[in-house]
Design an enzyme around this catalytic site. Structure first.
Site, PDB file in Angstrom:
ATOM      1  N   GLU A  43       0.203  -1.697   5.350  1.00  0.00           N
ATOM      2  CA  GLU A  43       1.368  -1.224   6.968  1.00  0.00           C
ATOM      3  C   GLU A  43       0.773  -0.439   6.812  1.00  0.00           C
ATOM      4  OE1 GLU A  43       5.073   1.117   7.691  1.00  0.00           O
ATOM      5  OE2 GLU A  43       4.100   1.054   5.763  1.00  0.00           O
TER       6      GLU A  43
ATOM      7  N   ASP B 102       1.022  -1.235   0.302  1.00  0.00           N
ATOM      8  CA  ASP B 102      -0.129  -0.354   0.017  1.00  0.00           C
ATOM      9  C   ASP B 102       0.865   1.272   0.202  1.00  0.00           C
ATOM     10  OD1 ASP B 102       0.982  -0.445   2.223  1.00  0.00           O
ATOM     11  OD2 ASP B 102      -0.847   0.646   3.752  1.00  0.00           O
TER      12      ASP B 102
END
Length: 486
Positions: A145, A78
């Site tokens: 994350e 991400d």
């Protein structure tokens, strides 16, 4: 295709261009994950996803490397979605648009996603390569994350086979990281009591143009938190104009928990003269320009028209909100006694917004030590008890304890010294890397973290330094060539 595909190393930049073309903000990584899965299956690699969406790809050792220790290359899928005002960009559907500016790659008014897209691109490029030597290789790409390390938290034991892990999520050329801060989310909720808006005048107070940045790596730089600065003005105005009758109708700032907020807004309703409020705003803006001419040269504080709100906070709520946010600790709490030049403990309020008759502040606490995190928890609990607020904590993740005798660290130091012409710095970072969580699940992993120079991560000014990407790539491929025998 974009112009960055012409950069060297070509395999890495080609992959980064593909990553930029597929939207992948936190909680919306599925399109990118599916693209990578399909590609890996098409190449005939072993590929699996676990229950939380993490991707694991395996590639056998190249000829002559079969007896070397196996290696895990790790990155997260991400990116942080941030855009400048006036940039029309839907992070769920629109591609990131990278471009070259001298020695840097930037994006067109948005975050670039070099954090951690460059690391991900390097791992996928090595999988694709046919002429690079490496031992048995695993590539681990983790989910979400940036919003709580959910992929690392949910990683299952007995899945990874490697004995060495190279995390690719740090952001400075010439440095090798061997430790990081742990973190925890804190939510402070203030109950709101409204009343009908009987005030004659109204206006929106706007603070914008701030630098923002990473709430861990940039917390020591003096960059202004827009939420805190807005509260500072409101407290300043309230204290210097005690007879001016006003109330807040709404207040908000920031968009993500792990970025320093660049903008904040408050709608004010009042019975006094508009010119008095306007003069106070102008005077305070001048104070800030004098204070912050170097760190925040684009700061802007002003009033603008807005539709009349139907309700405002009552007097008690109004004062309580101003005082609580103004008092809220923010920034560096303490520097480390053990690691020179590193922040030990900090906190940053990243988001402030109204939700279901409550004002919610989302705070990220970071600390290298457990007692530092507990100290900040107690500060917030004490503040909440004085203001009828409630604070809750969630998503705690451990720090990564340095291991100075690491075998892979010594190899990396020697290789990096040859590439750079000088010795790399061995560092601990005041930011959350997934290494601490992964070490908790796989305690015997030998771990280092490396990466190229990335500036202003988590902000639309994010950029990656092209020469540093080449150094990082050379280090990575030389490391894989020199992994020790089992």
């Amino acid at each position: 295709m974009s112009e960055i595909q012409q950069l060297q190393p070509k395999l890495l930049w080609n992959w980064f261009d593909k990553i930029c073309a597929i939207p992948h903000p936190s909680y919306h990584e599925e399109k990118l994950a599916q693209f990578i899965l399909d590609w890996a299956k098409g190449k005939g690699f072993f590929v699996q996803r676990d229950s939380v969406g993490n991707i694991l790809i395996r590639k056998p050792a190249t000829k002559g490397m079969e007896n070397r220790k196996s290696v895990i290359l790790q990155a997260h899928l991400d990116m942080v979605p941030q855009a400048n005002e006036g940039i029309k960009h839907d992070f769920l559907t629109d591609p990131t648009l990278p471009y070259i500016d001298s020695d840097w790659v930037k994006a067109n008014g948005t975050t670039l996603g070099a954090d951690n897209g460059i690391g991900m691109a390097s791992a996928l490029a090595i999988l694709e390569s046919c002429d690079l030597s490496h031992p048995d290789l695993e590539v681990l790409l983790t989910m979400t994350e940036e919003q709580g390390m959910e992929g690392a938290i949910g990683l299952q034991p007995n899945w990874l086979q490697g004995s060495i892990m190279i995390n690719t999520d740090t952001e400075e050329d010439g440095e090798i990281y061997i430790g990081c801060a742990g973190g925890e989310n804190a939510d402070i909720n203030i109950p709101l009591v409204f009343k009908q808006n009987d005030f004659a005048n109204h206006s929106q107070l706007v603070l914008k143009g701030l630098s923002g940045g990473h709430s861990g790596c940039d917390i020591h730089t003096g960059r202004v938190n827009a939420i805190k600065m807005l509260a500072r003005f409101l407290a300043y105005f309230k204290q210097n104009n005690p007879t001016f009758d006003f109330a807040i109708a709404s207040i908000e700032g920031g968009t993500v928990r792990n970025a320093i907020p660049r903008e904040a807004f408050a709608t004010l309703c009042f019975n006094g003269e508009f010119s008095l409020l306007e003069s106070a705003v102008q005077n305070f803006a001048e104070i800030l320009r004098n204070e912050l001419s170097l760190s925040e040269p684009n700061l802007a504080l002003f009033l603008q028209s807005i539709d009349k709100p139907t309700q405002v906070f009552d007097s008690k709520t109004n004062h309580k909100i101003i005082d609580l946010i103004n008092l809220l600790p923010n920034g560096v709490i303490r520097n480390s006694d053990v690691v020179d030049g590193v922040v030990e403990t900090s906190l940053s309020i990243g988001v402030l917004k109204i939700e279901e008759n409550k004002l919610r502040g989302t705070i990220l606490i970071r600390s290298l030590i457990e007692s530092g995190r507990e100290y900040v928890e107690n500060l917030l609990l004490s503040l909440a008890s004085l203001s009828d607020a409630k604070v809750s904590f969630s998503g705690a993740y451990p720090g990564w304890e340095p291991q100075c005798e690491s075998e892979i660290l010594k190899i990396a130091q020697n290789i990096y010294s040859n590439i750079l012409g000088y010795s790399p710095k061995i560092k601990v970072i005041h930011a959350g890397l997934e290494c601490g969580l992964l070490k908790k699940i796989y305690p015997n992993l030998d771990v280092i973290s490396i990466g190229p120079t990335i500036r202003n991560a988590h902000s639309p000014d994010e950029k990656v330094y092209i020469p540093a990407v080449k150094n990082y790539w050379n280090l990575l491929i030389k490391l894989l060539e020199n992994i020790p025998q089992k």
